[in-house]
Write an enzyme that holds these catalytic residues in place. Structure first.
Site, mmCIF file in Angstrom:
data_model
loop_
_atom_site.group_PDB
_atom_site.id
_atom_site.type_symbol
_atom_site.label_atom_id
_atom_site.label_comp_id
_atom_site.label_asym_id
_atom_site.label_seq_id
_atom_site.Cartn_x
_atom_site.Cartn_y
_atom_site.Cartn_z
ATOM 1 N N TYR A 229 -11.978 39.538 -49.905
ATOM 2 C CA TYR A 229 -12.543 41.135 -49.925
ATOM 3 C C TYR A 229 -14.220 41.214 -50.232
ATOM 4 O O TYR A 229 -14.504 42.293 -50.369
ATOM 5 C CB TYR A 229 -11.626 41.947 -50.884
ATOM 6 N N LYS A 230 -14.704 40.081 -50.706
ATOM 7 C CA LYS A 230 -16.203 40.111 -51.045
ATOM 8 C C LYS A 230 -16.953 39.992 -49.758
ATOM 9 O O LYS A 230 -17.132 40.804 -49.210
ATOM 10 C CB LYS A 230 -16.389 39.144 -52.074
ATOM 11 N N ARG B 92 -26.063 42.968 -61.140
ATOM 12 C CA ARG B 92 -25.860 42.112 -59.926
ATOM 13 C C ARG B 92 -26.371 42.920 -58.541
ATOM 14 O O ARG B 92 -25.691 44.060 -58.431
ATOM 15 C CB ARG B 92 -24.465 41.528 -59.648
ATOM 16 N N PHE C 66 -14.984 32.381 -64.111
ATOM 17 C CA PHE C 66 -14.240 33.903 -64.214
ATOM 18 C C PHE C 66 -12.991 33.764 -64.891
ATOM 19 O O PHE C 66 -12.194 32.865 -64.976
ATOM 20 C CB PHE C 66 -13.973 33.972 -62.590
ATOM 21 N N ASP D 262 -13.397 27.058 -56.466
ATOM 22 C CA ASP D 262 -13.186 28.744 -56.115
ATOM 23 C C ASP D 262 -14.551 29.065 -55.489
ATOM 24 O O ASP D 262 -15.615 28.966 -55.999
ATOM 25 C CB ASP D 262 -13.134 29.256 -57.553
#
Ligand SMILES: *Cc1c(COP(=O)(O)O)cnc(C)c1O
Length: 426
Positions: free
Chosen positions: A236-237, A386, A130, A211
């Site tokens: 938050y995912k 996705r 990322f 991560d």
């Protein structure tokens, strides 16, 4: 799973047999829509909402006394939630703390554990990681006066989708001081073998951390058992704690007592924090890696959302997630090849996280056409759609409807009505 026959009746039957189906009622679902983006931003649950309302109420009625009188007291909230999140990462209760954000926690942990010495001066990561992680690693090198072009080693992907563990291990040379990798790659959804990588890194005297943004709440971890040095994530995912909610981190107990790279008073030993002395004495737990005052209102939602995980159990969530993504892939396999879709994530259960990474040359316009039908996907430049069916709130019928939409959008040329530019977010 039994052979997928492509009928909506089969999807409905799978929903009837689903032991986690009732959790869907706990969430605010989109009106007349299908949400397939819970791996970017999880939906709001009534539990999370109630936890925020409680926090506001405590602020209104207790003022400063909330630090000791709220339930749980704000002063111990980060530790309390860390204890509860430990089950999701396979850590001991004192090895996990809820604080900071993904990128801040990365800086915190890399600044703690990256000590370039002699010929060991490099950080190893992968070229598909990322962007925020890449920027942060570059700046950690720059802070030490090292040139990222030389000292940030990027393991290459053979196909632009996945990174082979063997290639990572081959790059673990005696020049590497620290390894930082994603547990699940954000684009292709590849799940790395964290246990094997930890063992191989330690055999070469290298510190290793992960991560877990795309794995926490979707995949079980066993960090204490594996002996992994550190990890960090956002909440938050898959964890549904709200946009920009506070993150979390794991530090293996063998590192307790190590001075954090970025020390602050919330990392001081808790029993004496308010002695206000100037010599830093770290807490004897992952709490030492906190920096400042707990961000109360963006931590509170976790008090509610974790309840759902505790009731459902991460193993059952993972089992359903694998069934749902397998079901989706088999439906996609049944689409005529001329439609141009192909699956870019690993097929093997042991090598994939919680989303399907669907590739198509017209991905931008297909995503816009899906949104026009109130189906929310997630576009990743240049050609990835996705799709994340979330075990806690998506049904098999929604998966079936999504794949039907993918078929019709191409068959009826619906995507041609949309512009090819992508939006600002995604
Ligand atoms: C979501 C995500 C981030 C986000 O970082 P923040 O500091 O929370 O904005 C970072 N890294 C990865 C791999 C992610 O998936």
């Amino acid at each position: 799973m039994t052979k997928v026959d492509g009928t909506v009746e089969q999807a409905q039957a799978l929903d009837r047999e689903d032991e986690l189906a009732a959790f869907r009622e706990r969430f605010y679902l989109l009106q007349n829509g299908i949400y397939m983006d819970g791996n970017s931003l999880g939906l709001c649950s009534r539990d999370a909402e109630q936890a925020v309302l409680n926090a506001l109420q405590e602020w209104k009625t207790l003022g400063i006394d909330g630090w000791t009188e709220a339930s749980p007291p704000w002063f111990y909230l980060a530790e309390e939630l860390g204890k509860r999140e430990a089950a999701l990462v396979g850590g001991k209760p004192e090895e996990v703390i809820v604080a900071g954000s993904t990128t801040v926690n990365l800086h915190q942990l890399v600044s703690t554990f990256f000590h370039p010495q002699g010929t060991r001066t490099k950080i190893l990561t992968d070229e598909l990681n990322f962007p925020s992680d890449q920027y942060a690693l570059q700046s950690q090198l720059l802070l030490k006066g090292l040139d990222p072009a030389e000292h940030l080693v990027l393991v290459k992907s053979r196909d632009g989708r996945v990174v082979e563990e063997e290639d990572i291990i081959a790059a673990m040379t005696d020049e590497i001081a620290l390894i930082m990798l994603p547990a699940v790659l954000y684009r292709s959804g590849q799940l790395l073998d964290m246990e094997r990588l930890t063992t191989e890194a330690h055999a070469r005297g290298i510190v290793i951390g992960f991560d877990c943004c795309h794995s926490i709440g979707a995949v079980p971890h066993h960090f204490s058992q594996w002996g992994t040095d550190f990890a960090f994530w956002c909440n938050y995912k898959y964890l549904n704690a709200g946009p920009g909610s506070v993150g979390g981190l794991y530090v293996n107990e063998r590192h307790f007592g190590t001075r954090p790279g970025l020390s602050g008073w919330f990392g001081y030993r808790k029993d004496r924090q308010f002695d206000m002395v100037h010599e830093f004495e770290p807490a004897d737990s992952a709490g030492a890696w906190q920096i400042g005052t707990t961000h109360l209102l963006s931590t509170a939602p976790l008090l509610g959302s974790l309840k759902i995980f505790e009731e459902a159990g991460i193993d059952r969530i993972r089992a359903k997630s694998l069934r749902q993504t397998e079901y989706m892939m088999q439906l996609i396999d049944r689409l005529p090849v001329e439609l141009g879709y192909s699956i870019g994530n690993p097929r093997d259960d042991a090598r994939r996280g919680g989303h399907v990474s669907l590739e198509h040359a017209e991905a931008v316009r297909i995503c816009k056409a899906l949104k026009a039908r109130h189906i929310i996907p997630d576009f990743r430049f240049p050609n990835v759609i996705r799709l994340a069916p979330i075990a806690l709130y998506n049904t098999y019928e929604e998966i079936w409807r999504t794949v039907e939409a993918l078929r019709e959008i191409i068959e009826n040329r619906e995507y041609e009505a949309f512009a090819t530019e992508r939006g600002v977010v995604a």
